[in-house]
Scaffold this motif. Structure first.
Motif, short mmCIF file in Angstrom:
data_model
loop_
_atom_site.label_atom_id
_atom_site.label_comp_id
_atom_site.label_asym_id
_atom_site.label_seq_id
_atom_site.Cartn_x
_atom_site.Cartn_y
_atom_site.Cartn_z
N ASP A 181 58.09 -43.10 43.34
CA ASP A 181 58.44 -41.85 42.68
C ASP A 181 59.41 -41.02 43.48
O ASP A 181 60.15 -40.19 42.92
CB ASP A 181 57.16 -41.03 42.40
N ILE A 226 55.72 -35.98 35.04
CA ILE A 226 54.29 -35.94 35.37
C ILE A 226 53.68 -34.61 34.95
O ILE A 226 52.55 -34.56 34.45
CB ILE A 226 54.07 -36.20 36.88
N TYR A 249 53.15 -34.75 31.27
CA TYR A 249 52.04 -35.69 31.02
C TYR A 249 50.69 -35.03 31.31
O TYR A 249 49.75 -35.15 30.51
CB TYR A 249 52.24 -36.93 31.90
N GLN A 250 50.59 -34.34 32.41
CA GLN A 250 49.32 -33.70 32.79
C GLN A 250 48.91 -32.63 31.78
O GLN A 250 47.72 -32.47 31.48
CB GLN A 250 49.44 -33.09 34.20
N ILE A 293 56.84 -42.16 32.00
CA ILE A 293 56.70 -42.28 33.45
C ILE A 293 56.82 -43.74 33.87
O ILE A 293 57.54 -44.08 34.82
CB ILE A 293 55.36 -41.69 33.91
N ASN A 335 48.70 -39.04 37.71
CA ASN A 335 50.15 -39.25 37.73
C ASN A 335 50.61 -40.34 36.76
O ASN A 335 51.67 -40.92 36.91
CB ASN A 335 50.61 -39.60 39.15
N GLY A 336 49.79 -40.63 35.75
CA GLY A 336 50.17 -41.64 34.76
C GLY A 336 49.09 -42.69 34.61
O GLY A 336 47.92 -42.46 34.92
#
Length: 559
Positions: A147, A158, A161-162, A363, A413-414
């Protein structure tokens, strides 16, 4: 690049100033002399967290100042966003650390947070520590390594996504609550309907109890209130105090032209008269309005007792009862319309799940694109480092995204788990890097990663703390050449115990320590010509410098 650093009262460093130059600079010196301390000080300038124990004993603060020159437009954008002047593309970073953690960070004389500093320097420099190489034996750190190649973009992906993951988990929690609680709710339905009817009969208001308590308190103190207000009225009427103020102001009015102070006093008396007269009228009206109603007091007290009894019964205050009543209504509705509610909540979860998967896939896509670049470019670098028969691959885990209720596939983180696979021999299968690479191979692989990272992020400085550990001879020479190659476009500062690395550097600094007046003190000096020959000769032969080691040192420097 880093052009200057000043370090004061930092552990055994009392006061050191260093001017750094372009190209590759080697830091040498005996173990414990302070080489890593200097790197730690640079780390503070780049955003490492400070601890109070770095302050030199007897000092009230440690100070580190560095001057950097940058050419990365992303850094300029970050500085502009923070309102920091960046004339001549220069950064002057200052850190102050105290034993009481009263720490200050300034960038170009602007106070910033540690988070701001990290954002600025993430595009400026990278420090490789010995711990970084050890990270290659821990697959849990691999995603962080990957990353870092697209850090800015990855952080945004991220974050999005979170946010969607949190929403999905909330909706999934509600779905599971509905599914698990329906049977219990059916059993409780009669009770809930009874409770709802009872609570609704009270016509609850969130402020009613407090208002009733105030009214009851006033009524219970009626005699006291009436007596005190009446006494105040009689006191004012008997003294004629308010009218006296008015008369006084009229007297002063006749002489106010003679002295400004008379006029000021007159104005004060006059304004006070009107204010007090108005207050007195309000007082008289309040007395007239006073009314004691025993029946109303009984009603208020009965209502208070009923509310407090309800509070005790349900073990909730009035706001809690109102919230509980709303939840009962929702639960009854859910039971009466359970199938529809369940379908709607399931659809909500499916929609939220789909969004999370899409964000996670974005991601993963960026990571796989990054890994293709790493796999190709890393092999070129490893070939230069005498790992010519190496094959390297990044392996991603397979994810099953068919079960919308399975939240366990999502990490912070994914959804990815990766492994670095390596073989250094033709015909041998790929195996986990953490289990197959030797120490020397690990050092070279990490050097390859750092090389790629410097290119990818456009770093102007990269620092190596003994990245050449575990190599010697010809391999050490190749490692030295690779660092020198990096230094063509990126300033390199390296701590080394390898003479091949020290001799190939453009610049050479030696850190040493001595005891002065009973205190250990670190010092640093530039090495040129004969002093540099002697230092490299000592690195070759140890404490005793020989003629042979001197000749070898000269050969290395002239190679």
């Amino acid at each position: 690049m880093l052009t200057y650093i000043s370090v004061k009262n930092f552990a055994i460093i009392e006061n050191i100033e260093v001017e750094f130059k372009k190209g590759m600079t080697s830091l040498t010196g005996e173990t414990g002399a302070g080489k890593s301390l200097l790197i730690d000080a640079i780390g503070l300038l780049l955003g490492d967290r400070a601890t109070s124990n770095v302050v030199r004993t007897g000092s009230n603060k440690a100070e580190v100042e560095g001057i950097f020159v940058f050419n990365n437009p992303q850094i300029k954008d970050i500085l502009d966003k923070l309102g920091i002047d960046s004339t001549n593309n220069e950064l002057i970073i200052r850190r102050q650390i105290t034993p009481t953690n009263n720490n200050i960070i300034r960038v170009n004389n602007t106070t910033v947070t540690l988070k701001d500093l990290k954002e600025i320097t993430s595009k400026l420099a990278d420090i490789h520590t010995q711990l970084d190489t050890h990270r290659l034996i821990n697959p849990q750190t691999y995603l962080e390594i990957i990353d870092n190649f697209e850090l800015s973009t990855m952080e945004k992906l991220i974050s999005a996504y979170q946010e969607s993951l949190q929403k999905y988990k909330q909706e999934l929690k509600e779905l599971k609550r509905l599914e698990s609680s329906n049977d219990d709710m059916l059993e409780r339905l009669d009770l809930m309907r009874f409770q709802l009817k009872e609570l609704e009969s009270y016509d609850l208001d969130i402020d009613e109890e407090d208002n009733l308590k105030k009214e009851v308190e006033i009524m219970e103190n009626f005699d006291k209130i009436y007596q005190n207000l009446t006494s105040v009225r009689e006191l004012i009427e008997s003294t004629n105090a308010i009218d006296s103020l008015y008369d006084a102001s009229k007297q002063l009015e006749e002489i106010e032209e003679l002295n400004d102070e008379y006029k000021n006093v007159k104005n004060t008396f006059k304004s006070s008269y009107f204010e007090l007269d108005d207050a007195f009228e309000r007082l008289k009206n309040e007395i007239k309005s006073l009314d004691f109603n025993p029946r109303l007091l009984d009603e208020y007290q009965d209502r208070l007792n009923a509310l407090q009894s309800l509070n005790r019964k349900y073990r909730k205050d009035t706001p809690g009862l109102i919230a509980y009543m709303d939840q009962i209504k929702k639960d009854i509705n859910n039971i009466d319309n359970f199938d529809q509610v369940l379908r709607e909540q399931t659809a909500t979860v499916e929609s939220a799940y789909k969004i999370v998967v899409e964000k996670a896939n974005s991601i993963t896509k960026l990571r796989k694109e990054t890994c293709k670049y790493i796999e190709i470019e890393l092999l070129h670098i490893l070939s230069d480092l005498e790992l010519t028969k190496t094959n390297f691959k990044v392996q991603f885990n397979q994810i099953d995204t068919t079960n919308v209720k399975n939240s366990s596939i999502f990490f912070d983180n994914g959804v990815d788990e990766v492994d670095f696979l390596l073989t250094t021999n033709i015909g041998e299968p790929l195996k986990s890097l953490s289990k197959s690479a030797s120490g020397g191979e690990m050092s070279r692989i990490m050097l390859g990663f750092k090389n790629l990272l410097a290119k990818s992020l456009g770093l102007s400085l990269i620092i190596f703390d003994e990245i050449d550990s575990g190599v010697s001879g010809y391999i050490a020479n190749q490692v030295a050449k690779k660092m020198m190659e990096i230094s063509i476009n990126t300033q390199v500062i390296c701590i080394t115990h390898i003479p091949q690395v020290a001799s190939i550097s453009d610049n050479h600094l030696k850190i040493s320590k001595s005891v002065i007046d009973g205190r250990t003190k670190a010092s640093i000096k530039d090495l040129y010509d004969e002093s540099r020959v002697l230092e490299i000769a000592e690195m070759i032969s140890g404490d005793k410098i020989t003629d042979a080691s001197i000749e070898t040192a000269k050969e290395l420097l002239n190679a």
